[in-house]
Scaffold this motif. Structure first.
Motif, short mmCIF file in Angstrom:
data_model
loop_
_atom_site.label_atom_id
_atom_site.label_comp_id
_atom_site.label_asym_id
_atom_site.label_seq_id
_atom_site.Cartn_x
_atom_site.Cartn_y
_atom_site.Cartn_z
N UNK A 84 0.83 -1.20 0.00
CA UNK A 84 0.00 0.00 0.00
C UNK A 84 0.86 1.26 0.00
N UNK A 85 1.93 1.27 0.81
CA UNK A 85 2.82 2.43 0.83
C UNK A 85 3.55 2.62 -0.49
N UNK A 86 3.97 1.53 -1.10
CA UNK A 86 4.64 1.61 -2.40
C UNK A 86 3.69 2.14 -3.47
N UNK A 87 2.44 1.68 -3.46
CA UNK A 87 1.46 2.19 -4.43
C UNK A 87 1.21 3.68 -4.22
N UNK A 88 1.09 4.09 -2.96
CA UNK A 88 0.89 5.50 -2.68
C UNK A 88 2.09 6.31 -3.15
N UNK A 89 3.29 5.82 -2.90
CA UNK A 89 4.50 6.52 -3.32
C UNK A 89 4.61 6.63 -4.84
N UNK A 90 4.27 5.57 -5.54
CA UNK A 90 4.31 5.60 -7.01
C UNK A 90 3.27 6.58 -7.54
N UNK A 91 2.09 6.60 -6.92
CA UNK A 91 1.05 7.54 -7.36
C UNK A 91 1.53 8.98 -7.15
N UNK A 92 2.14 9.24 -6.01
CA UNK A 92 2.65 10.59 -5.73
C UNK A 92 3.75 10.95 -6.73
N UNK A 93 4.66 10.03 -7.01
CA UNK A 93 5.75 10.31 -7.94
C UNK A 93 5.23 10.53 -9.36
N UNK A 94 4.21 9.79 -9.75
CA UNK A 94 3.61 9.99 -11.07
C UNK A 94 2.97 11.38 -11.17
N UNK A 95 2.33 11.83 -10.09
CA UNK A 95 1.74 13.17 -10.10
C UNK A 95 2.83 14.24 -10.24
N UNK A 96 3.95 14.04 -9.54
CA UNK A 96 5.05 14.99 -9.64
C UNK A 96 5.60 15.03 -11.06
N UNK A 97 5.82 13.86 -11.65
CA UNK A 97 6.34 13.82 -13.01
C UNK A 97 5.35 14.40 -14.02
N UNK A 98 4.06 14.14 -13.84
CA UNK A 98 3.07 14.71 -14.74
C UNK A 98 3.00 16.23 -14.61
N UNK A 99 3.17 16.73 -13.40
CA UNK A 99 3.17 18.18 -13.19
C UNK A 99 4.37 18.81 -13.89
N UNK A 100 5.54 18.17 -13.77
CA UNK A 100 6.72 18.69 -14.47
C UNK A 100 6.54 18.66 -15.98
N UNK A 101 5.94 17.60 -16.48
CA UNK A 101 5.71 17.48 -17.92
C UNK A 101 4.74 18.56 -18.40
N UNK A 102 3.69 18.82 -17.62
CA UNK A 102 2.74 19.88 -17.97
C UNK A 102 3.41 21.24 -17.98
N UNK A 103 4.31 21.48 -17.00
CA UNK A 103 5.02 22.77 -16.96
C UNK A 103 5.93 22.93 -18.17
N UNK A 104 6.59 21.87 -18.58
CA UNK A 104 7.46 21.94 -19.77
C UNK A 104 6.69 22.18 -21.04
N UNK A 105 5.48 21.62 -21.12
CA UNK A 105 4.67 21.79 -22.33
C UNK A 105 3.87 23.07 -22.31
#
Length: 107
Positions: A84-105
């Motif tokens: 459960x903690x790993x899934x939560x961490x991956x979800x958080x990391x995916x949100x961070x990466x998607x936010x960075x990608x949106x900022x670049x675009x």
């Protein structure tokens, strides 16, 4: 020692492990854009990893701990918590990466 609780626990234990593996095995080949040989290797690796727990898990349930098996139950709960903690961490990391990608675009 409640029979109904133990029966439901066994049903959840068995159904939970097999459902997860079936979902994983159907998801991986459809997601990975690779040749058929690489997809077959991915499925073989997933099958191997999923079966390794069956090799050592009987040692977590010694007969001296009957009928409660506190060591085995504790390790299962620990594994569920880690998952459960790993899934939560991956979800958080995916949100961070998607936010960075949106900022670049520029969105």
């Amino acid at each position: 020692m409640n029979v109904a609780a133990r029966y439901i626990g066994v049903i959840l234990l068995v159904s939970g492990t097999y459902n997860g593996l079936n979902l994983q095995l159907s998801w991986e080949p459809n997601l990975v854009p690779a040749p058929h040989s690489k997809k077959a290797a991915l499925i073989a690796i997933a099958n191997h990893v999923s079966q390794t727990s069956h090799w050592f898990s009987p040692y977590f349930f010694p007969t001296s701990q009957e009928p409660f098996y506190r060591l085995g139950g504790g390790l299962i709960l620990f594994g569920c918590l880690c998952t459960a903690l790993l899934c939560w961490g991956i979800k958080w990391w995916a949100k961070v990466l998607n936010k960075r990608l949106d900022e670049r675009e520029g969105e």
